[in-house]
Design a protein around this motif. Structure first.
Motif, PDB file in Angstrom:
ATOM      1  N   LYS A   1       0.836  -1.202   0.000  1.00 40.92           N
ATOM      2  CA  LYS A   1       0.000   0.000   0.000  1.00 40.92           C
ATOM      3  C   LYS A   1       0.872   1.255   0.000  1.00 40.92           C
ATOM      4  O   LYS A   1       0.596   2.211  -0.732  1.00 40.92           O
ATOM      5  CB  LYS A   1      -0.929   0.015   1.230  1.00 40.92           C
ATOM      6  N   ALA A   2       1.924   1.236   0.804  1.00 41.00           N
ATOM      7  CA  ALA A   2       2.822   2.393   0.875  1.00 41.00           C
ATOM      8  C   ALA A   2       3.527   2.631  -0.460  1.00 41.00           C
ATOM      9  O   ALA A   2       3.774   3.775  -0.850  1.00 41.00           O
ATOM     10  CB  ALA A   2       3.855   2.188   1.985  1.00 41.00           C
ATOM     11  N   LEU A   3       3.827   1.557  -1.191  1.00 38.11           N
ATOM     12  CA  LEU A   3       4.559   1.676  -2.454  1.00 38.11           C
ATOM     13  C   LEU A   3       3.664   2.070  -3.634  1.00 38.11           C
ATOM     14  O   LEU A   3       4.124   2.721  -4.568  1.00 38.11           O
ATOM     15  CB  LEU A   3       5.254   0.346  -2.774  1.00 38.11           C
TER      16      LEU A   3
ATOM     17  N   TYR B   1       0.646   5.548  -8.002  1.00 34.82           N
ATOM     18  CA  TYR B   1       0.098   4.668  -9.027  1.00 34.82           C
ATOM     19  C   TYR B   1      -1.412   4.429  -8.866  1.00 34.82           C
ATOM     20  O   TYR B   1      -2.136   4.354  -9.851  1.00 34.82           O
ATOM     21  CB  TYR B   1       0.809   3.308  -8.992  1.00 34.82           C
ATOM     22  N   ILE B   2      -1.843   4.254  -7.628  1.00 35.66           N
ATOM     23  CA  ILE B   2      -3.243   3.951  -7.325  1.00 35.66           C
ATOM     24  C   ILE B   2      -3.783   5.035  -6.404  1.00 35.66           C
ATOM     25  O   ILE B   2      -3.135   5.381  -5.413  1.00 35.66           O
ATOM     26  CB  ILE B   2      -3.374   2.576  -6.635  1.00 35.66           C
ATOM     27  N   GLN B   3      -4.958   5.557  -6.729  1.00 40.50           N
ATOM     28  CA  GLN B   3      -5.526   6.642  -5.924  1.00 40.50           C
ATOM     29  C   GLN B   3      -6.869   6.236  -5.317  1.00 40.50           C
ATOM     30  O   GLN B   3      -7.676   5.559  -5.970  1.00 40.50           O
ATOM     31  CB  GLN B   3      -5.742   7.904  -6.782  1.00 40.50           C
ATOM     32  N   PHE B   4      -7.081   6.661  -4.076  1.00 41.64           N
ATOM     33  CA  PHE B   4      -8.367   6.546  -3.406  1.00 41.64           C
ATOM     34  C   PHE B   4      -8.813   7.949  -3.044  1.00 41.64           C
ATOM     35  O   PHE B   4      -8.085   8.689  -2.375  1.00 41.64           O
ATOM     36  CB  PHE B   4      -8.257   5.687  -2.139  1.00 41.64           C
ATOM     37  N   SER B   5     -10.015   8.314  -3.475  1.00 48.03           N
ATOM     38  CA  SER B   5     -10.479   9.692  -3.281  1.00 48.03           C
ATOM     39  C   SER B   5     -10.989   9.954  -1.878  1.00 48.03           C
ATOM     40  O   SER B   5     -10.796  11.045  -1.336  1.00 48.03           O
ATOM     41  CB  SER B   5     -11.584  10.014  -4.297  1.00 48.03           C
ATOM     42  N   PHE B   6     -11.651   8.962  -1.255  1.00 44.86           N
ATOM     43  CA  PHE B   6     -12.332   9.229   0.010  1.00 44.86           C
ATOM     44  C   PHE B   6     -11.891   8.322   1.166  1.00 44.86           C
ATOM     45  O   PHE B   6     -11.942   8.736   2.318  1.00 44.86           O
ATOM     46  CB  PHE B   6     -13.852   9.071  -0.173  1.00 44.86           C
ATOM     47  N   LEU B   7     -11.458   7.112   0.856  1.00 44.62           N
ATOM     48  CA  LEU B   7     -11.134   6.167   1.921  1.00 44.62           C
ATOM     49  C   LEU B   7      -9.821   6.511   2.607  1.00 44.62           C
ATOM     50  O   LEU B   7      -8.818   6.794   1.952  1.00 44.62           O
ATOM     51  CB  LEU B   7     -11.047   4.745   1.364  1.00 44.62           C
ATOM     52  N   GLU B   8      -9.830   6.479   3.945  1.00 39.58           N
ATOM     53  CA  GLU B   8      -8.600   6.617   4.718  1.00 39.58           C
ATOM     54  C   GLU B   8      -7.817   5.310   4.640  1.00 39.58           C
ATOM     55  O   GLU B   8      -8.390   4.238   4.404  1.00 39.58           O
ATOM     56  CB  GLU B   8      -8.922   6.952   6.176  1.00 39.58           C
ATOM     57  N   ASP B   9      -6.517   5.407   4.841  1.00 42.93           N
ATOM     58  CA  ASP B   9      -5.649   4.239   4.703  1.00 42.93           C
ATOM     59  C   ASP B   9      -6.102   3.070   5.570  1.00 42.93           C
ATOM     60  O   ASP B   9      -6.081   1.920   5.133  1.00 42.93           O
ATOM     61  CB  ASP B   9      -4.206   4.615   5.053  1.00 42.93           C
ATOM     62  N   ASN B  10      -6.523   3.346   6.812  1.00 38.26           N
ATOM     63  CA  ASN B  10      -6.896   2.256   7.721  1.00 38.26           C
ATOM     64  C   ASN B  10      -8.199   1.562   7.327  1.00 38.26           C
ATOM     65  O   ASN B  10      -8.562   0.546   7.902  1.00 38.26           O
ATOM     66  CB  ASN B  10      -6.983   2.758   9.166  1.00 38.26           C
ATOM     67  N   ARG B  11      -8.912   2.121   6.336  1.00 35.06           N
ATOM     68  CA  ARG B  11     -10.155   1.501   5.872  1.00 35.06           C
ATOM     69  C   ARG B  11      -9.961   0.728   4.569  1.00 35.06           C
ATOM     70  O   ARG B  11     -10.877   0.105   4.071  1.00 35.06           O
ATOM     71  CB  ARG B  11     -11.230   2.572   5.687  1.00 35.06           C
TER      72      ARG B  11
ATOM     73  N   LEU C   1      17.507  -6.904  -2.392  1.00 40.52           N
ATOM     74  CA  LEU C   1      16.790  -6.117  -3.393  1.00 40.52           C
ATOM     75  C   LEU C   1      16.430  -4.737  -2.848  1.00 40.52           C
ATOM     76  O   LEU C   1      15.874  -4.614  -1.756  1.00 40.52           O
ATOM     77  CB  LEU C   1      15.505  -6.826  -3.824  1.00 40.52           C
ATOM     78  N   SER C   2      16.751  -3.712  -3.616  1.00 41.60           N
ATOM     79  CA  SER C   2      16.367  -2.343  -3.264  1.00 41.60           C
ATOM     80  C   SER C   2      15.285  -1.906  -4.240  1.00 41.60           C
ATOM     81  O   SER C   2      15.584  -1.519  -5.365  1.00 41.60           O
ATOM     82  CB  SER C   2      17.577  -1.405  -3.347  1.00 41.60           C
ATOM     83  N   ILE C   3      14.020  -1.998  -3.815  1.00 39.81           N
ATOM     84  CA  ILE C   3      12.915  -1.684  -4.725  1.00 39.81           C
ATOM     85  C   ILE C   3      12.952  -0.219  -5.152  1.00 39.81           C
ATOM     86  O   ILE C   3      12.619   0.114  -6.288  1.00 39.81           O
ATOM     87  CB  ILE C   3      11.547  -2.052  -4.092  1.00 39.81           C
ATOM     88  N   GLU C   4      13.393   0.656  -4.258  1.00 39.58           N
ATOM     89  CA  GLU C   4      13.471   2.079  -4.605  1.00 39.58           C
ATOM     90  C   GLU C   4      14.475   2.312  -5.725  1.00 39.58           C
ATOM     91  O   GLU C   4      14.200   3.041  -6.691  1.00 39.58           O
ATOM     92  CB  GLU C   4      13.844   2.914  -3.375  1.00 39.58           C
TER      93      GLU C   4
END
Length: 212
Positions: free
Chosen positions: A23-25, A30-40, A156-159
């Motif tokens: 989720k953090a990556l 890349y992926i957007q949520f307009s209204f939902l908070e992360d914990n939901r 592996l360094s994903i960044e």
């Protein structure tokens, strides 16, 4: 392979640690949520969002998911093929295998397996693991051509991997890295390759932590 099967066998099986990591990556860039908070945003909601993304990708590019996977495997191959040390010249049947650089042995085996088709998640992950480890090792190597390979997932360094993938793709498209998304759009093969790399990375970490 269908994209919903891929999501089901990867993200839906993630531990809480790896789900938080992916989720953090992915969320924001890349992926957007307009209204939902992360914990939901649970795994069902997140997986549904990714399936929506992959569905729109298919519609926009007119390329089915399985074909995208083929192109992704080719993309990874092109990233590493010119960075791997070559085998000694001569008759391949008489060359001592020990004289062939370790990186070359792993590369050739992965490439041969990739040509058979990546029709299952295990096949895809096994192929990507070698290619990403080769790419990561090449990025961290002081030599022009890579002789060996570090197969440790922890190395592996994903960044670094994603940054360099962006730079190489932007250069190929004659873009600046900052222009990459605005010029090409998120529903493009190039951005899909970055998303796939992140999912594969998190799947590798998840499998390692589960002791597979």
């Amino acid at each position: 392979m269908k994209y919903n099967d891929f999501i089901k066998e990867t993200i839906m099986d993630f531990s809480s640690i790896e789900f938080k990591n992916i989720k953090a990556l992915l969320i924001g860039e890349y992926i957007q949520f307009s209204f939902l908070e992360d914990n939901r945003i649970d795994q069902y909601i997140f997986s549904e969002k990714l399936c929506d993304y992959l569905e729109k990708l298919e519609l926009k590019t007119k390329i089915p998911f399985q074909k995208h996977l083929v192109y992704y495997s080719i993309f990874l191959d092109k990233l590493v093929s010119n960075k791997i040390a070559k085998a000694p010249k001569g008759n391949k049947q008489v060359i001592d295998p020990q004289l062939i650089p370790r990186s070359r042995r792993y590369y050739e085996k992965a490439k041969a397996n990739g040509k058979k088709g990546l029709h299952s998640v295990p096949q895809l992950i096994d192929y990507c693991r070698v290619m990403l480890c080769l790419y990561n090792s090449a990025l961290q190597s002081d030599t022009k051509l890579l002789e060996t390979i570090n197969l440790s997932i922890d190395a592996l360094s994903i960044e670094q991997i994603i940054l360099n993938m962006k730079q190489e793709q932007a250069k190929k498209l004659n873009y600046q890295v900052a222009e990459f998304f605005s010029k090409n759009g998120v529903y493009s093969s190039e951005v899909f390759y970055l998303i796939m790399t992140i999912i594969v990375y998190c799947e590798l970490k998840n499998s390692k932590n589960q002791g597979e």
